[in-house]
Design a protein around this motif. Structure first.
Motif, PDB file in Angstrom:
ATOM      1  N   LYS A  16      29.224 112.040  43.304  1.00  0.00           N
ATOM      2  CA  LYS A  16      29.707 113.326  42.634  1.00  0.00           C
ATOM      3  C   LYS A  16      29.673 113.080  41.226  1.00  0.00           C
ATOM      4  N   GLU A  20      27.423 114.983  38.498  1.00  0.00           N
ATOM      5  CA  GLU A  20      28.101 115.899  37.407  1.00  0.00           C
ATOM      6  C   GLU A  20      28.224 115.563  36.166  1.00  0.00           C
ATOM      7  N   TYR A  35      27.156 119.313  41.906  1.00  0.00           N
ATOM      8  CA  TYR A  35      27.305 118.563  43.376  1.00  0.00           C
ATOM      9  C   TYR A  35      27.497 119.589  44.350  1.00  0.00           C
ATOM     10  N   GLU A  37      29.080 119.797  48.062  1.00  0.00           N
ATOM     11  CA  GLU A  37      30.097 119.065  48.887  1.00  0.00           C
ATOM     12  C   GLU A  37      29.190 119.181  50.191  1.00  0.00           C
TER      13      GLU A  37
END
Length: 314
Positions: A16, A20, A35, A37
């Motif tokens: 992540k 990012e 990102y 989830e």
């Protein structure tokens, strides 16, 4: 019991952060810095993190206190509450609040997925140069290994924070391809290994700053280490590890690449970049262990490990 819980979470957190930051290339294309989830494991830029150890020792409160007394200036996690957190009989909730364990001869491997590179800007020749780190040439999937005689890990149940520190100087083994790009295509390329640049020595010295009282090697020692490794030709990468996927890290390294001063600046530039990023990061505090906050990513399995009953079904 804790590793199968922690490692997938850490893999996702690291993936992540990389996404990012907007530095992930997939097959030479920059991924959007967003990102998801719901992203599947197969789409993450990092493969599952592997850890092999020779032995695991649970650290008692008394042993931990002795280590803290021997190195009082180190930023020990929860140093004022060790006995309270580690002895359930002194805790009103009767739950273990913190566990500490030593990983003996730990071998940790972080590997990029196929086609993944990280792009980071550096300044060279008076202009901006992008270094693309990961796959390329003979390297299909880049990786970096951290091997340490003693890796200590803390997990604090209350804060859901994982702390870890090499108690002795680790050995960092990179196996990466690096391309240099000025915006008009690659103009330099090299394989980044233990003997090709000073990058591993820089990272090793940085990791020593996150351990108590570790003496770092001088530049002369580092140069001597590299000469010895080149003389041997190969590094026996199986010592202290039961990893079936162990490899000889210098298999794909050509002598002309190792000794090419025209490309060695890339490894040195990466070393400088590591140091600068660490100085900028407020979460990384030399003189205390590295820290990963798992608060928003832990599931109920951890509660069970710490003696808290599962919630009753309704």
């Amino acid at each position: 019991a804790m590793f199968p819980i922690f490692l997938p979470i850490i893999r996702r957190l690291l993936s992540k952060r990389l996404i990012e930051k907007g530095i992930v290339l997939l097959n030479e294309e920059l991924l959007p810095p967003v990102y998801d989830e719901k992203m599947s494991d197969e789409d993450l830029p990092l493969r599952p993190i592997s850890v092999t150890v020779k032995d695991v020792n649970v650290v008692s409160a008394e042993r931990l206190q002795a280590d803290m007394d021997a190195n009082p200036e180190f930023g020990w996690p929860e140093k004022d509450r060790v006995k309270e957190l580690m002895n359930p009989q002194t805790n009103p909730s009767k739950e273990v609040g913190m566990v500490v364990f030593d990983l003996i001869h730990a071998d940790l491997k972080v590997q990029f997925s196929r086609g993944i590179e990280l792009v980071v800007p550096v300044k060279k020749f008076g202009m901006k140069v992008d270094l693309e780190i990961g796959c390329g040439g003979k390297i299909d999937e880049g990786w970096i290994r951290f091997k340490g005689p003693l890796l200590r890990v803390w997990f604090v149940n209350e804060t859901r924070k994982l702390h870890f520190s090499f108690m002795e100087r680790p050995n960092v083994i990179p196996h990466l391809n690096v391309n240099a790009d000025r915006g008009r295509g690659d103009f330099a390329s090299m394989h980044l290994t233990e003997t090709s640049t000073t990058l591993d020595d820089v990272v090793e010295r940085v990791l020593c700053d996150f351990g108590p009282g570790i003496k770092t090697k001088s530049n002369a020692d580092a140069k001597s280490k590299k000469k010895n490794k080149k003389r041997k030709g190969k590094v026996n990468d199986n010592a202290g590890s039961d990893d079936n996927a162990a490899v000889d890290v210098d298999d794909d390294v050509d002598d002309d690449i190792d000794d090419n001063a025209g490309t060695s600046w890339m490894g040195d530039a990466l070393g400088d970049l590591v140091l600068k990023q660490l100085k900028k990061s407020s979460k990384l505090k030399p003189g205390s262990p590295l820290e990963i906050d798992l608060k928003n990513n832990i599931n109920t399995q951890v509660d069970v490990l710490f003696g808290k009953p599962r919630p009753s079904a309704t």
